[in-house]
Motif scaffolding. Structure first.
Motif, PDB file in Angstrom:
ATOM      1  N   MET A 157       0.816  -1.172   0.000  1.00 53.72           N
ATOM      2  CA  MET A 157       0.000   0.000   0.000  1.00 53.72           C
ATOM      3  C   MET A 157       0.874   1.256   0.000  1.00 53.72           C
ATOM      4  N   ILE A 158       1.944   1.232   0.791  1.00 52.16           N
ATOM      5  CA  ILE A 158       2.839   2.390   0.865  1.00 52.16           C
ATOM      6  C   ILE A 158       3.374   2.739  -0.516  1.00 52.16           C
ATOM      7  N   PHE A 159       3.861   1.754  -1.221  1.00 52.49           N
ATOM      8  CA  PHE A 159       4.449   2.019  -2.531  1.00 52.49           C
ATOM      9  C   PHE A 159       3.397   2.493  -3.534  1.00 52.49           C
ATOM     10  N   HIS A 160       2.205   1.998  -3.408  1.00 51.27           N
ATOM     11  CA  HIS A 160       1.132   2.457  -4.286  1.00 51.27           C
ATOM     12  C   HIS A 160       0.849   3.938  -4.045  1.00 51.27           C
ATOM     13  N   ILE A 161       0.727   4.317  -2.787  1.00 48.06           N
ATOM     14  CA  ILE A 161       0.469   5.725  -2.460  1.00 48.06           C
ATOM     15  C   ILE A 161       1.625   6.600  -2.932  1.00 48.06           C
ATOM     16  N   LEU A 162       2.854   6.183  -2.644  1.00 51.40           N
ATOM     17  CA  LEU A 162       4.017   6.988  -3.043  1.00 51.40           C
ATOM     18  C   LEU A 162       4.117   7.162  -4.553  1.00 51.40           C
ATOM     19  N   SER A 163       3.736   6.155  -5.289  1.00 51.42           N
ATOM     20  CA  SER A 163       3.881   6.245  -6.743  1.00 51.42           C
ATOM     21  C   SER A 163       2.709   6.938  -7.430  1.00 51.42           C
ATOM     22  N   HIS A 164       1.585   7.105  -6.727  1.00 53.59           N
ATOM     23  CA  HIS A 164       0.426   7.713  -7.365  1.00 53.59           C
ATOM     24  C   HIS A 164       0.039   9.093  -6.846  1.00 53.59           C
ATOM     25  N   ALA A 165       0.417   9.423  -5.627  1.00 53.43           N
ATOM     26  CA  ALA A 165       0.026  10.715  -5.055  1.00 53.43           C
ATOM     27  C   ALA A 165       0.776  11.842  -5.757  1.00 53.43           C
ATOM     28  N   ARG A 166       0.054  12.919  -6.033  1.00 50.80           N
ATOM     29  CA  ARG A 166       0.634  14.067  -6.731  1.00 50.80           C
ATOM     30  C   ARG A 166       0.968  15.219  -5.796  1.00 50.80           C
ATOM     31  N   SER A 167       0.740  15.005  -4.480  1.00 51.03           N
ATOM     32  CA  SER A 167       1.070  16.032  -3.498  1.00 51.03           C
ATOM     33  C   SER A 167       1.137  15.389  -2.116  1.00 51.03           C
ATOM     34  N   PHE A 168       1.712  16.122  -1.175  1.00 53.29           N
ATOM     35  CA  PHE A 168       1.770  15.664   0.210  1.00 53.29           C
ATOM     36  C   PHE A 168       0.358  15.429   0.742  1.00 53.29           C
ATOM     37  N   THR A 169      -0.526  16.391   0.520  1.00 53.97           N
ATOM     38  CA  THR A 169      -1.903  16.297   1.010  1.00 53.97           C
ATOM     39  C   THR A 169      -2.616  15.088   0.415  1.00 53.97           C
ATOM     40  N   GLU A 170      -2.451  14.878  -0.858  1.00 51.48           N
ATOM     41  CA  GLU A 170      -3.105  13.734  -1.516  1.00 51.48           C
ATOM     42  C   GLU A 170      -2.599  12.418  -0.924  1.00 51.48           C
ATOM     43  N   ALA A 171      -1.316  12.338  -0.634  1.00 49.16           N
ATOM     44  CA  ALA A 171      -0.759  11.120  -0.050  1.00 49.16           C
ATOM     45  C   ALA A 171      -1.321  10.872   1.349  1.00 49.16           C
ATOM     46  N   VAL A 172      -1.407  11.924   2.152  1.00 48.82           N
ATOM     47  CA  VAL A 172      -1.948  11.781   3.505  1.00 48.82           C
ATOM     48  C   VAL A 172      -3.407  11.332   3.447  1.00 48.82           C
ATOM     49  N   ARG A 173      -4.176  11.954   2.590  1.00 47.29           N
ATOM     50  CA  ARG A 173      -5.590  11.579   2.478  1.00 47.29           C
ATOM     51  C   ARG A 173      -5.756  10.151   1.957  1.00 47.29           C
ATOM     52  N   ALA A 174      -4.955   9.772   0.981  1.00 43.08           N
ATOM     53  CA  ALA A 174      -5.029   8.401   0.460  1.00 43.08           C
ATOM     54  C   ALA A 174      -4.700   7.401   1.562  1.00 43.08           C
ATOM     55  N   ASN A 175      -3.719   7.719   2.376  1.00 45.31           N
ATOM     56  CA  ASN A 175      -3.344   6.842   3.482  1.00 45.31           C
ATOM     57  C   ASN A 175      -4.495   6.683   4.467  1.00 45.31           C
ATOM     58  N   ILE A 176      -5.174   7.769   4.775  1.00 44.32           N
ATOM     59  CA  ILE A 176      -6.309   7.707   5.700  1.00 44.32           C
ATOM     60  C   ILE A 176      -7.442   6.877   5.114  1.00 44.32           C
ATOM     61  N   TYR A 177      -7.743   7.074   3.837  1.00 39.33           N
ATOM     62  CA  TYR A 177      -8.843   6.361   3.194  1.00 39.33           C
ATOM     63  C   TYR A 177      -8.585   4.863   3.078  1.00 39.33           C
ATOM     64  N   CYS A 178      -7.326   4.444   3.125  1.00 40.68           N
ATOM     65  CA  CYS A 178      -7.005   3.015   3.008  1.00 40.68           C
ATOM     66  C   CYS A 178      -7.414   2.215   4.227  1.00 40.68           C
ATOM     67  N   GLU A 179      -7.653   2.896   5.334  1.00 39.84           N
ATOM     68  CA  GLU A 179      -7.984   2.251   6.597  1.00 39.84           C
ATOM     69  C   GLU A 179      -6.822   1.379   7.060  1.00 39.84           C
ATOM     70  N   GLY A 180      -7.034   0.574   8.046  1.00 40.63           N
ATOM     71  CA  GLY A 180      -5.968  -0.264   8.569  1.00 40.63           C
ATOM     72  C   GLY A 180      -4.945   0.558   9.346  1.00 40.63           C
ATOM     73  N   ASP A 181      -3.715   0.155   9.290  1.00 41.52           N
ATOM     74  CA  ASP A 181      -2.637   0.761  10.075  1.00 41.52           C
ATOM     75  C   ASP A 181      -2.085   2.021   9.405  1.00 41.52           C
ATOM     76  N   SER A 182      -2.890   3.071   9.353  1.00 44.84           N
ATOM     77  CA  SER A 182      -2.443   4.310   8.712  1.00 44.84           C
ATOM     78  C   SER A 182      -1.290   4.942   9.479  1.00 44.84           C
ATOM     79  N   CYS A 183      -1.244   4.771  10.797  1.00 50.76           N
ATOM     80  CA  CYS A 183      -0.133   5.324  11.592  1.00 50.76           C
ATOM     81  C   CYS A 183       1.184   4.638  11.231  1.00 50.76           C
ATOM     82  N   GLY A 184       1.139   3.353  11.010  1.00 52.43           N
ATOM     83  CA  GLY A 184       2.351   2.630  10.639  1.00 52.43           C
ATOM     84  C   GLY A 184       2.865   3.028   9.263  1.00 52.43           C
ATOM     85  N   ARG A 185       1.961   3.302   8.344  1.00 52.36           N
ATOM     86  CA  ARG A 185       2.351   3.683   6.981  1.00 52.36           C
ATOM     87  C   ARG A 185       2.869   5.109   6.910  1.00 52.36           C
ATOM     88  N   VAL A 186       2.299   5.998   7.725  1.00 49.18           N
ATOM     89  CA  VAL A 186       2.637   7.414   7.602  1.00 49.18           C
ATOM     90  C   VAL A 186       4.086   7.706   7.973  1.00 49.18           C
TER      91      VAL A 186
END
Length: 90
Positions: free
Chosen positions: A1-30
């Motif tokens: 999931m981390i690599f997917h977010i890193l490769s697709h997010a176009r901004s810091f904000t978009e990456a943070v929001r995508a991480n939150i929407y993924c549910e699960g261990d968002s704290c571990g990924r962030v």
């Protein structure tokens, strides 16, 4: 999931929001996503860490002092652990 977010997010904000929407261990990924996106996009501007977010950080001077103290203590305890540039990477 981390690599997917890193490769697709176009901004810091978009990456943070995508991480939150993924549910699960968002704290571990962030812990990986946040610093990686900051390294890519920096602070401010359209793609970096929003300045409005940083303005809401309470006690920022104390936090920065704690970070500096920790880094200095770590360096003093083990100066050989410092990253040294390789000779072939000039």
């Amino acid at each position: 999931m981390i690599f997917h977010i890193l490769s697709h997010a176009r901004s810091f904000t978009e990456a943070v929001r995508a991480n939150i929407y993924c549910e699960g261990d968002s704290c571990g990924r962030v812990w990986i996503i946040g610093p990686a996106m900051e390294a890519l996009f920096g602070v401010g501007g359209e793609r970096g860490i929003p300045l409005s977010w940083l303005a809401r950080v309470t006690d920022a001077p104390a936090i920065l002092t704690d970070i500096e103290t920790l880094v200095n203590q770590t360096w003093a305890a083990n100066p050989r652990a410092a990253v040294k540039p390789r000779k072939d990477c000039t």
